[in-house]
Design an enzyme around this catalytic site. Structure first.
Site, PDB file in Angstrom:
ATOM      1  N   GLY A 208       0.830  -1.202   0.000  1.00  0.00           N
ATOM      2  CA  GLY A 208       0.000   0.000   0.000  1.00  0.00           C
ATOM      3  C   GLY A 208       0.861   1.247   0.000  1.00  0.00           C
ATOM      4  CE1 TYR A 209       5.350   0.969   1.274  1.00  0.00           C
ATOM      5  CE2 TYR A 209       7.051   1.751  -0.203  1.00  0.00           C
ATOM      6  CZ  TYR A 209       6.684   1.184   0.986  1.00  0.00           C
ATOM      7  OH  TYR A 209       7.648   0.825   1.887  1.00  0.00           O
ATOM      8  CB  SER A 210       1.127   3.978  -5.808  1.00  0.00           C
ATOM      9  OG  SER A 210       2.459   3.747  -6.194  1.00  0.00           O
TER      10      SER A 210
ATOM     11  CD  GLU B 263       8.879  -1.806  -5.370  1.00  0.00           C
ATOM     12  OE1 GLU B 263       7.933  -1.926  -6.167  1.00  0.00           O
ATOM     13  OE2 GLU B 263       8.930  -0.908  -4.503  1.00  0.00           O
TER      14      GLU B 263
ATOM     15  CG  ASN C 218      13.294   3.334 -15.494  1.00  0.00           C
ATOM     16  OD1 ASN C 218      12.990   2.782 -14.441  1.00  0.00           O
ATOM     17  ND2 ASN C 218      13.574   2.661 -16.597  1.00  0.00           N
ATOM     18  CD  GLU C 219      11.128   8.864 -16.934  1.00  0.00           C
ATOM     19  OE1 GLU C 219      11.110   8.552 -18.136  1.00  0.00           O
ATOM     20  OE2 GLU C 219      10.557   8.192 -16.043  1.00  0.00           O
TER      21      GLU C 219
END
Length: 398
Positions: A127-129, A244, A384-385
């Site tokens: 439960g992160y984003s 991760e 990736n940015e």
């Protein structure tokens, strides 16, 4: 660094190969090798087989029920398992929340949760984003207010992978709204059966139900389910994100899929000339293989650092960027090999027991879905940015 394996390590590799040949169920191997849909029970069944062997936690210390393997042994196991067609371990329990518990959890939390993670008796999700907090995770707004010996949690999480199966969620919540963004965040373990939790599917463009949105409305979470100190969750989140990003590199899987690409490219086409004979196409394959070898060496260095009790640093961002780019490049070339047959996106044809007539050769059935699914790799786990910014700041000092 000596890149040659010792006789003992080569003997271990043979032991792993023998075990996989004897113990990996043929139906699961068939699904993995051919890009077919894996069900929850496939992952659970394989994890229980590994657990019975004592190999359920390849990266865990023996004190917690793991193998105690060295970084090199872990690498050998992951490489051989991927090559044999074993499912990739669902990382949320084994490789993400478990290391956090081992490092920062209480003895009670370790005793309660770690055994059930190893045995696959409990399934975890992350439960992160949130809708407004993805790569900029520190801007999360899910709120947890302490009332006595509980927190009352309200908010929304999104892109929750396999949340429809989960028994537990490890969740970042804001416990001090007045603090700076990276502060005032706590790390909670939430029972997904708690009243007030609603899981709603998000169907991705490859037609899969892999991710979800999770609504939390007045969800009561015991204070004893908080990892570490209140408002210190960002420290634990960074520790977890390093693991991760290391896992996302997926080197063993990339090597397996690269071998698959070579096999398909070597097949005769309707024009009679295998595509691998094309100099430009062969050169692209060679470049991927070179980059993958370089990434493999970097990954071994990171694993060695972990073995020395150092958490993954900015090197994990390098692994995340290059590993995801290579996996995407391989799926793109597989689509090119299949040509017009890869245009077929019939997800039902990827299921075991499908009785319909797939259009084109069997190998082409999952390629479009795999290509579309892999587009996410350069976004999740921190885009990736964002990883390039981390590298610029922490390595280059910019």
């Amino acid at each position: 660094m000596d890149l040659n394996f010792t006789p003992e390590e080569n003997a271990f590799r043979q032991e792993v190969r023998d075990f996989l040949a004897q113990s990996l169920p043929a139906d699961i191997r068939h699904k993995v090798i051919n890009g077919m849909i894996l069900e929850r029970d496939d992952y659970v069944r394989w994890q229980k087989i590994l657990h019975a062997k004592g190999w359920g936690g390849p990266s865990w210390k023996r004190d917690f029920g793991g193998t105690g393997w060295s970084a090199t042994e872990q690498y050998i196991f992951e490489e051989e398992a991927a090559a044999a067609g074993a499912p990739r371990a669902i990382p949320f329990g084994l490789k993400m929340v478990a290391p956090v518990m081992m490092q920062y959890g209480s003895p009670g939390q370790q005793q309660r949760f770690l055994p059930s993670i190893l045995s696959a008796d409990e399934w975890w999700c992350q439960g992160y984003s949130e809708p407004g907090a993805g790569s900029d995770l520190a801007s999360l707004k899910t709120r947890a207010v302490r009332e006595g010996d509980h927190y009352i949690v309200n908010g929304q999480k999104t892109w929750t992978t396999q949340g429809q199966y989960a028994d537990w969620m490890f969740c970042l919540v804001r416990t001090d709204p007045e603090a700076k963004p990276q502060r005032g965040i706590s790390f909670l373990l939430i029972d997904m059966k708690t009243p007030g939790i609603t899981v709603r599917p998000i169907i991705t463009m490859d037609g899969a139900h892999e991710v979800n949105e999770v609504w939390l409305e007045d969800v009561k979470v015991p204070v004893e389910n908080r990892i570490g100190e209140e408002n210190a969750g960002w420290t634990y989140a960074k520790f977890l994100l390093g693991h991760e990003r290391t896992n996302i590199a997926g080197i063993g899987i990339a090597k397996r899929e690269l071998a698959r690409l070579k096999r398909i490219a070597a097949l005769e086409t309707k024009h009679g000339r295998p595509l691998i004979k094309d100099p430009l196409f062969a050169a692209r394959i060679a470049q991927i293989e070179i980059d993958l070898t370089a990434l493999e060496i970097t990954n071994l260095r990171v694993l060695s650092a972990e073995a020395a009790h150092r958490a993954p640093g900015p090197e994990a961002s390098i692994l995340k960027i290059k590993g995801t780019e290579l996996q995407q490049a391989i799926t793109e070339m597989l689509v090119q090999v299949a040509g017009p047959y890869a245009l077929q996106l019939r997800r039902e044809a990827m299921a075991a027991g499908y009785q319909g007539d797939p259009v084109g050769p069997f190998y082409s059935v999952p390629l479009a879905a795999n290509y579309l699914n892999m587009r996410k790799l350069s976004i999740y786990g921190g885009s990736n940015e964002i990883q390039k910014n981390i590298i610029a700041q922490m390595i280059l000092g910019l």
